[in-house]
Structures are given as structure tokens and as C-alpha cells.
Design an enzyme around this catalytic site. Sequence first.
Site, PDB file in Angstrom:
ATOM      1  N   HIS A  82      28.019 -39.293 -18.150  1.00  0.00           N
ATOM      2  CA  HIS A  82      29.464 -39.232 -17.966  1.00  0.00           C
ATOM      3  C   HIS A  82      30.118 -40.394 -18.701  1.00  0.00           C
ATOM      4  O   HIS A  82      29.650 -41.517 -18.631  1.00  0.00           O
ATOM      5  CB  HIS A  82      29.816 -39.313 -16.480  1.00  0.00           C
ATOM      6  CG  HIS A  82      31.290 -39.220 -16.244  1.00  0.00           C
ATOM      7  ND1 HIS A  82      31.954 -38.022 -16.239  1.00  0.00           N
ATOM      8  CD2 HIS A  82      32.228 -40.162 -16.048  1.00  0.00           C
ATOM      9  CE1 HIS A  82      33.244 -38.237 -16.035  1.00  0.00           C
ATOM     10  NE2 HIS A  82      33.442 -39.530 -15.917  1.00  0.00           N
ATOM     11  N   ASP A 161      39.304 -34.593  -4.739  1.00  0.00           N
ATOM     12  CA  ASP A 161      39.641 -35.354  -5.951  1.00  0.00           C
ATOM     13  C   ASP A 161      40.799 -34.713  -6.699  1.00  0.00           C
ATOM     14  O   ASP A 161      41.641 -35.413  -7.270  1.00  0.00           O
ATOM     15  CB  ASP A 161      38.428 -35.491  -6.878  1.00  0.00           C
ATOM     16  CG  ASP A 161      38.779 -36.299  -8.120  1.00  0.00           C
ATOM     17  OD1 ASP A 161      39.115 -37.488  -7.958  1.00  0.00           O
ATOM     18  OD2 ASP A 161      38.776 -35.739  -9.239  1.00  0.00           O
ATOM     19  N   ARG A 168      47.686 -39.625  -7.640  1.00  0.00           N
ATOM     20  CA  ARG A 168      47.538 -40.926  -8.310  1.00  0.00           C
ATOM     21  C   ARG A 168      48.282 -40.936  -9.633  1.00  0.00           C
ATOM     22  O   ARG A 168      48.877 -41.949 -10.027  1.00  0.00           O
ATOM     23  CB  ARG A 168      46.051 -41.230  -8.542  1.00  0.00           C
ATOM     24  CG  ARG A 168      45.311 -41.607  -7.272  1.00  0.00           C
ATOM     25  CD  ARG A 168      43.810 -41.567  -7.500  1.00  0.00           C
ATOM     26  NE  ARG A 168      43.387 -42.525  -8.514  1.00  0.00           N
ATOM     27  CZ  ARG A 168      42.295 -42.378  -9.269  1.00  0.00           C
ATOM     28  NH1 ARG A 168      41.516 -41.332  -9.118  1.00  0.00           N
ATOM     29  NH2 ARG A 168      41.980 -43.286 -10.153  1.00  0.00           N
ATOM     30  N   SER A 183      36.298 -41.259  -7.464  1.00  0.00           N
ATOM     31  CA  SER A 183      36.710 -40.037  -8.170  1.00  0.00           C
ATOM     32  C   SER A 183      35.600 -39.571  -9.115  1.00  0.00           C
ATOM     33  O   SER A 183      35.186 -38.407  -9.098  1.00  0.00           O
ATOM     34  CB  SER A 183      37.999 -40.324  -8.943  1.00  0.00           C
ATOM     35  OG  SER A 183      38.290 -39.322  -9.880  1.00  0.00           O
ATOM     36  N   LYS A 187      32.424 -36.377  -8.215  1.00  0.00           N
ATOM     37  CA  LYS A 187      32.233 -35.186  -9.050  1.00  0.00           C
ATOM     38  C   LYS A 187      30.817 -35.123  -9.616  1.00  0.00           C
ATOM     39  O   LYS A 187      30.206 -34.067  -9.684  1.00  0.00           O
ATOM     40  CB  LYS A 187      33.270 -35.170 -10.174  1.00  0.00           C
ATOM     41  CG  LYS A 187      34.643 -34.765  -9.666  1.00  0.00           C
ATOM     42  CD  LYS A 187      35.722 -34.899 -10.726  1.00  0.00           C
ATOM     43  CE  LYS A 187      36.106 -36.332 -10.959  1.00  0.00           C
ATOM     44  NZ  LYS A 187      37.293 -36.543 -11.772  1.00  0.00           N
TER      45      LYS A 187
HETATM   46  N1  URA Z   1      38.049 -40.202 -14.556  1.00  0.00           N
HETATM   47  C1  URA Z   1      38.037 -39.613 -13.343  1.00  0.00           C
HETATM   48  O1  URA Z   1      37.446 -38.548 -13.176  1.00  0.00           O
HETATM   49  N2  URA Z   1      38.666 -40.199 -12.330  1.00  0.00           N
HETATM   50  C2  URA Z   1      39.321 -41.363 -12.460  1.00  0.00           C
HETATM   51  O2  URA Z   1      39.872 -41.846 -11.503  1.00  0.00           O
HETATM   52  C3  URA Z   1      39.329 -41.989 -13.729  1.00  0.00           C
HETATM   53  C4  URA Z   1      38.675 -41.371 -14.760  1.00  0.00           C
END
Ligand code: URA
Length: 439
Positions: A82, A161, A168, A183, A187
Amino acid sequence: MLITSLIEKKRDGFEHTREEIEFIIRGLLSGAVENYQMTAWMMAVCCRGMSEREIADLTNAMVHSGDTVDLSDLPGVKVDKHSTGGVGDTTTLIVAPLVAACGGTVAKMSGRGLGHTGGTLDKLESIPGVNIEQPLDRFMDIVRENGLAVIGQSGNLVPADKKLYALRDVTATIGSTPLIASSIMSKKLAAGADAIVLDVKVGSGAFMHTVEDAKKLASLMVRIGDHLGRRCEAIITDMNQPLGLAVGNALEVQEAVNVLSGLVPENEPLVEVSLLLGAHMLMLSDLASTEAEGKKKLLEALRSGKGLEKLRRMIEAMGGDPAYIDAERIKELCKVRRLVEVYPQKDGYLASLAAEKIGVASQMLGAGRARKEDVIDPAVGLIMHKRVGDRVSVQEPFCTLYVNDESHLEEAMALLQESMTITDEKPEPSPLVYAIVKE
Ligand code: URA
Ligand code: CA
């Protein structure tokens, strides 16, 4: 429990219990906690922070807010990567096929572009026929047959999220380390991989602007992963200029295909970061014992063309036309009405490049969305010809724009001028990789 008391508790800097955090996330989903209460609580988190235990509990509550993917039917260690978001960063399309060619199992769920940063799904969709929405059993079959698949997140993965992120985005609560870490990790954990390599970007084009902040975020995410039973490592890499030379969708796929065809020098930053990420993915998969061994295996997969073949088979399995995964044929996907060269306004050395501005310029040409419902033009974007430290002159274009819709062309060109800082002195080179974080 009362949500108002919990907001007060965080506002005054106290630590929540696990039950309190679960109450907040459950309330968010059921509607018992209103959006304004949620944002007040998140602002308190921004100001007061959270303990590591609280962040792990928050991440876990988010993971269990929706479906989780069970990859245990697939053999071996399932490994994911990621990136926290960059410009010209097409590492996934390089490293996932290379790791698969070395015997790794890459079952990855990717995202779309966000603001000025590109997303792997949008890049994949620039190849005619590719369907990034695959049912879970089909996804598993593709991974089983081919060693890799990169698809879109299934609908009900971490719904908490989706809600938090949308709030946010409009309440100045994006830039909080606990909220970013939970966050991202929720995922990744919900998507089921056993091992995760994180690429935390630092610099003008990234969420984290200092190496110290990036290290904190990386270390936090690695420890949350460990805490929840996954093998995690992070690399901290530079985003003070685009990673590759291409910024756009088909243009970035083309760059990945060029790398996998051996047409890009192996010391280019995009290739170096890909090899480093891949080496750590192989190490976490027990397929290499050192970084050097991992890189050597990946380079063999690159030079033999096995990586390119893996990408081609994956595209085919996802309904795409595999003929385009070829350095000649893919040029057809980058055909535009007009190529526009951008020249620097003075001679000197390129001292810095604002990656974010370059990302936004590409977005203005139609390569990214300004609003969720905008449609991307897969062919447009830009190719950089210069990197930080290079000599530049008014005679030589510093990038070439790939343009179809000219309505924001002037604006994009002005932004590219602004993205350059040109000096008389040759600047000190800055590192590409700042650290590797294992705990
Ligand atoms: N990428 C994400 O998935 N969440 C965040 O808060 C920042 C970057
Ligand atoms: Ca990316």
C-alpha cells in the site's frame, strides 16, 4: 454511555476504553451518533491524539464495521502493498507482477485516485475491457491461477472509513496520524492479506511533510498490523517530485509496461522503489531471506519478461485486451489530439519540483477527478523530461502535456511553471529512501 461525555473526555485529553471506541463506531453506522458529533470527536482526536492501544482498538472496530475478506483458501503467504498516495507512482503495476513471477501471492484491493494522487484502479481501466469489479470467488480464482489480481474494494469493506473519510475531507481533520493510520490499516486488514508492505511517502506531494512524521505514521501502522496478527513493514520514500516520469492513467500503465519490458534503466527511482518494495514483499512471504536476494530474484523476473507476462495474464483474466500489454501497442492508448511542450522560464538547475502541483496539473487536463462523479480521460496527462538536480534551459522542454480538452490548459501550464524552483547552484541530491521501518 453518552456520546457527549465521550467527546468531552477526548477533548480533555483522556484515554478511551475499547468499549467506548466500539460505541462510537457502532453509533456512527447506526446513526445514533450524528455527523456533527463525530466531527467534534475527530477534531478532539486531531488536537489530543490517541494512545497506540486506542488506535489499535479504533482500527479493529473499523475493520468489523463491514465485510472482511477471507483469503485462507489460497495457498501460501498472501502479500499486499500500500502506498499512502503519490504522484507518478505506478509501483503496484510493476511490483505485483514481479512478486507473482517470483512465486508470491498478491491478492490486492486498490483504490481510485484521490485529489492530486493517482489510483491504480483508474490506471487499470485505461486498458480496454478491464473490469475492476470482480466477484470475490472470481478474484480468488484469478489469484490461484496467476499469482496475482488487483481489483476494486468490494462494496461493504470498512463502511466506517467511507463515512469518516467523507467527513474528514470537509472538516479539516484529514491530517491526523491516528485517523490516517486507522483509515489505511482498517482497509488493508479487512482485505485479508497475511503480510503488508507500506510505502509511506514524505514530501510536498504527500500527507506527511517531514521524515520524522512519516516515520511515526509508518511505525504506528506497522505496530497496529503486528498487534492484529499480520506481518508488516514500511519503507519511507521521497515524494518531493513525481516518482516516475509519467503522470496520468494510460501514460503510467505505459511506463509500467516499459519498465517490465526492460526499457527503463534499472537505477531510475520508479524501478528502485519497486524493487525495494518487492524485495520486502518476498521477505515477508518467506521467498527471500535478504533484501539483496529479493532484488536479485525480482530483476531476473524483470529481465526474463516473466513479470510482463504476469501483468498480461492478469489483464486478460480481468476482461482486458492483453495485446495492449506491449511496449509498442500501448502507445495507441496514449493518443491525444495535441502534445504541448512546457519550457522553463530561465536556465539553471532544477532545485525542487512540487509534486502536488504536477498532480493537480495532470488532474486539470482530465487525468483525475475534481468531484467524485467526474469522468477521467485515460489518455491525458504528462511526461516529465527533467528531475530534481538536472540542468534545465529555456531551449529544452521540461515536460510534454498530453491534451484532449484544452479548457484548463493555460491554468495547468501556469501551475507547472510554479512547480519548478530553478537555481544557479547545483542542489544537493536528496535521498529516495529515508528509512525502513520494521516495528
Ligand atoms: N489514505 C487513506 O486511505 N486514508 C487516509 O486517511 C489517508 C490516506
Ligand atoms: Ca498509487
